[in-house]
Motif scaffolding. Structure first.
Motif, mmCIF file in Angstrom:
data_model
loop_
_atom_site.group_PDB
_atom_site.id
_atom_site.type_symbol
_atom_site.label_atom_id
_atom_site.label_comp_id
_atom_site.label_asym_id
_atom_site.label_seq_id
_atom_site.Cartn_x
_atom_site.Cartn_y
_atom_site.Cartn_z
ATOM 1 N N LEU A 82 0.832 -1.208 0.000
ATOM 2 C CA LEU A 82 0.000 0.000 0.000
ATOM 3 C C LEU A 82 0.868 1.261 0.000
ATOM 4 O O LEU A 82 2.048 1.198 -0.314
ATOM 5 C CB LEU A 82 -0.943 -0.037 1.193
ATOM 6 N N ALA A 83 0.292 2.391 0.376
ATOM 7 C CA ALA A 83 0.974 3.692 0.329
ATOM 8 C C ALA A 83 1.747 3.962 1.612
ATOM 9 O O ALA A 83 1.160 4.221 2.655
ATOM 10 C CB ALA A 83 -0.039 4.807 0.084
ATOM 11 N N ASP A 84 3.077 3.880 1.517
ATOM 12 C CA ASP A 84 3.971 4.128 2.649
ATOM 13 C C ASP A 84 4.911 5.267 2.277
ATOM 14 O O ASP A 84 5.348 5.356 1.125
ATOM 15 C CB ASP A 84 4.782 2.874 2.968
ATOM 16 N N GLU A 85 5.250 6.135 3.245
ATOM 17 C CA GLU A 85 6.188 7.229 2.951
ATOM 18 C C GLU A 85 6.896 7.701 4.210
ATOM 19 O O GLU A 85 6.314 7.720 5.286
ATOM 20 C CB GLU A 85 5.480 8.398 2.262
ATOM 21 N N ILE A 86 8.171 8.051 4.051
ATOM 22 C CA ILE A 86 8.935 8.620 5.159
ATOM 23 C C ILE A 86 8.621 10.110 5.209
ATOM 24 O O ILE A 86 8.803 10.819 4.224
ATOM 25 C CB ILE A 86 10.448 8.401 4.991
ATOM 26 N N LYS A 87 8.164 10.581 6.337
ATOM 27 C CA LYS A 87 7.800 11.981 6.501
ATOM 28 C C LYS A 87 8.948 12.842 7.013
ATOM 29 O O LYS A 87 9.064 14.004 6.661
ATOM 30 C CB LYS A 87 6.627 12.113 7.486
ATOM 31 N N SER A 88 9.808 12.270 7.882
ATOM 32 C CA SER A 88 10.837 13.064 8.544
ATOM 33 C C SER A 88 11.986 12.154 8.951
ATOM 34 O O SER A 88 11.769 10.983 9.244
ATOM 35 C CB SER A 88 10.217 13.740 9.769
ATOM 36 N N ILE A 89 13.197 12.716 8.982
ATOM 37 C CA ILE A 89 14.375 11.939 9.347
ATOM 38 C C ILE A 89 15.299 12.770 10.217
ATOM 39 O O ILE A 89 15.335 14.001 10.092
ATOM 40 C CB ILE A 89 15.120 11.419 8.104
ATOM 41 N N ILE A 90 16.028 12.095 11.101
ATOM 42 C CA ILE A 90 17.091 12.754 11.861
ATOM 43 C C ILE A 90 18.364 11.931 11.712
ATOM 44 O O ILE A 90 18.327 10.709 11.566
ATOM 45 C CB ILE A 90 16.734 12.949 13.352
ATOM 46 N N CYS A 91 19.479 12.632 11.729
ATOM 47 C CA CYS A 91 20.806 12.000 11.705
ATOM 48 C C CYS A 91 21.291 11.937 13.141
ATOM 49 O O CYS A 91 21.425 12.971 13.798
ATOM 50 C CB CYS A 91 21.771 12.809 10.844
ATOM 51 N N ASN A 92 21.535 10.738 13.638
ATOM 52 C CA ASN A 92 21.985 10.551 15.010
ATOM 53 C C ASN A 92 23.491 10.753 15.114
ATOM 54 O O ASN A 92 24.220 10.608 14.132
ATOM 55 C CB ASN A 92 21.604 9.150 15.494
ATOM 56 N N ALA A 93 23.968 11.078 16.318
ATOM 57 C CA ALA A 93 25.389 11.350 16.557
ATOM 58 C C ALA A 93 26.274 10.158 16.220
ATOM 59 O O ALA A 93 27.432 10.329 15.833
ATOM 60 C CB ALA A 93 25.598 11.770 18.011
ATOM 61 N N ASP A 94 25.748 8.935 16.319
ATOM 62 C CA ASP A 94 26.545 7.737 16.038
ATOM 63 C C ASP A 94 26.590 7.376 14.551
ATOM 64 O O ASP A 94 27.118 6.342 14.177
ATOM 65 C CB ASP A 94 26.036 6.551 16.854
ATOM 66 N N GLY A 95 26.012 8.228 13.696
ATOM 67 C CA GLY A 95 26.009 7.965 12.256
ATOM 68 C C GLY A 95 24.788 7.214 11.756
ATOM 69 O O GLY A 95 24.615 7.022 10.562
ATOM 70 N N SER A 96 23.928 6.793 12.655
ATOM 71 C CA SER A 96 22.693 6.112 12.262
ATOM 72 C C SER A 96 21.619 7.143 11.932
ATOM 73 O O SER A 96 21.804 8.341 12.155
ATOM 74 C CB SER A 96 22.218 5.189 13.384
ATOM 75 N N ILE A 99 7.607 7.398 9.772
ATOM 76 C CA ILE A 99 7.032 6.864 8.544
ATOM 77 C C ILE A 99 5.518 6.797 8.651
ATOM 78 O O ILE A 99 4.971 6.407 9.687
ATOM 79 C CB ILE A 99 7.598 5.451 8.283
ATOM 80 N N ARG A 100 4.859 7.150 7.564
ATOM 81 C CA ARG A 100 3.413 6.953 7.411
ATOM 82 C C ARG A 100 3.249 5.581 6.777
ATOM 83 O O ARG A 100 3.583 5.384 5.614
ATOM 84 C CB ARG A 100 2.819 8.033 6.515
ATOM 85 N N ASP A 101 2.768 4.603 7.557
ATOM 86 C CA ASP A 101 2.724 3.208 7.137
ATOM 87 C C ASP A 101 1.285 2.746 6.922
ATOM 88 O O ASP A 101 0.501 2.706 7.856
ATOM 89 C CB ASP A 101 3.413 2.360 8.207
ATOM 90 N N SER A 102 0.958 2.370 5.702
ATOM 91 C CA SER A 102 -0.368 1.828 5.397
ATOM 92 C C SER A 102 -0.344 0.320 5.203
ATOM 93 O O SER A 102 -1.387 -0.302 5.056
ATOM 94 C CB SER A 102 -0.909 2.462 4.108
ATOM 95 N N SER A 103 0.843 -0.277 5.163
ATOM 96 C CA SER A 103 0.975 -1.689 4.791
ATOM 97 C C SER A 103 1.041 -2.654 5.959
ATOM 98 O O SER A 103 0.728 -3.830 5.809
ATOM 99 C CB SER A 103 2.229 -1.879 3.929
ATOM 100 N N THR A 104 1.495 -2.192 7.132
ATOM 101 C CA THR A 104 1.590 -3.080 8.288
ATOM 102 C C THR A 104 0.853 -2.440 9.456
ATOM 103 O O THR A 104 0.330 -1.349 9.340
ATOM 104 C CB THR A 104 3.062 -3.321 8.683
ATOM 105 N N GLY A 105 0.814 -3.092 10.585
ATOM 106 C CA GLY A 105 0.184 -2.512 11.769
ATOM 107 C C GLY A 105 -1.271 -2.883 11.898
ATOM 108 O O GLY A 105 -1.811 -3.695 11.157
ATOM 109 N N SER A 106 -1.937 -2.202 12.839
ATOM 110 C CA SER A 106 -3.302 -2.590 13.191
ATOM 111 C C SER A 106 -4.372 -1.678 12.609
ATOM 112 O O SER A 106 -5.548 -1.975 12.726
ATOM 113 C CB SER A 106 -3.434 -2.608 14.715
ATOM 114 N N GLY A 107 -3.995 -0.591 11.997
ATOM 115 C CA GLY A 107 -5.004 0.336 11.513
ATOM 116 C C GLY A 107 -4.877 0.656 10.041
ATOM 117 O O GLY A 107 -4.060 0.084 9.327
#
Length: 178
Positions: A109-123, A128-136
């Motif tokens: 289904l329709a999934d999209e990343i809305k926002s991201i942060i770069c962590n201090a450890d490089g990760s 994410i707006r997830d329509s494919s998994t989960g309960s709703g």
């Protein structure tokens, strides 16, 4: 996005072939433009494939490159895989806009990343707006990846209806608020 060197990164999406050096490849491609501190264009590039490829957020990385996120419907051009419908998309470029790597994730289904942060450890951690998994209908998914986009952990939150994230921020206790 104001950069550490005083320049600016502008993101957008276009169906035009005016944003070289690589031309638009399909319905809509992600566009990234870098200027110097006086507003002079240093470079501009498009990224994507033959279908709709949209950029929603970008962050500067510790190596002065950039990490961009959004969604894609393509499985050609700059993308090699699509799991169906709209997949969420993350890609890394260097300081000159050259594509270093790209990853897609998602379901049918329709999934999209809305926002991201770069962590201090490089990760990286993303909301994410997830329509494919989960309960709703739509759920909030928080995913953490390593510096190459490989999943470290992935959690889905939500109820039976629509739950959509907007932005993710780090907190002082090494957690996140969405």
């Amino acid at each position: 996005l104001v950069l550490t060197d005083g320049g600016v990164i502008v993101i957008g999406n276009s169906s035009s072939s005016e944003f070289g050096p690589n031309e638009n490849q399909g319905e809509k491609d992600a566009v990234i433009l870098k200027t110097d501190h006086d507003g002079n264009t240093l470079w501009q590039h498009t990224y994507g494939g033959s279908k709709e490829d949209v950029i929603l957020d970008i962050k500067e990385t510790s190596d002065q490159g950039f990490l961009a996120v959004g969604y894609t419907e393509s499985k050609d051009g700059d993308l090699s895989e699509n799991k169906g419908g709209r997949d969420y998309w993350i890609f890394k470029i260097d300081s000159q806009g050259t594509l270093q790597w790209t990853k897609t994730y998602g379901g049918l289904l329709a999934d999209e990343i809305k926002s991201i942060i770069c962590n201090a450890d490089g990760s990286y951690t993303m909301a994410i707006r997830d329509s494919s998994t989960g309960s709703g209908d739509i759920d909030v998914e928080i995913m953490k990846t390593d510096s190459y986009g490989n999943i470290i952990w992935d959690k889905v939150y939500g109820s039976y209806d629509k739950d959509t994230p907007k932005t993710i921020y780090p907190t002082n206790d090494n957690g996140y608020i969405v």
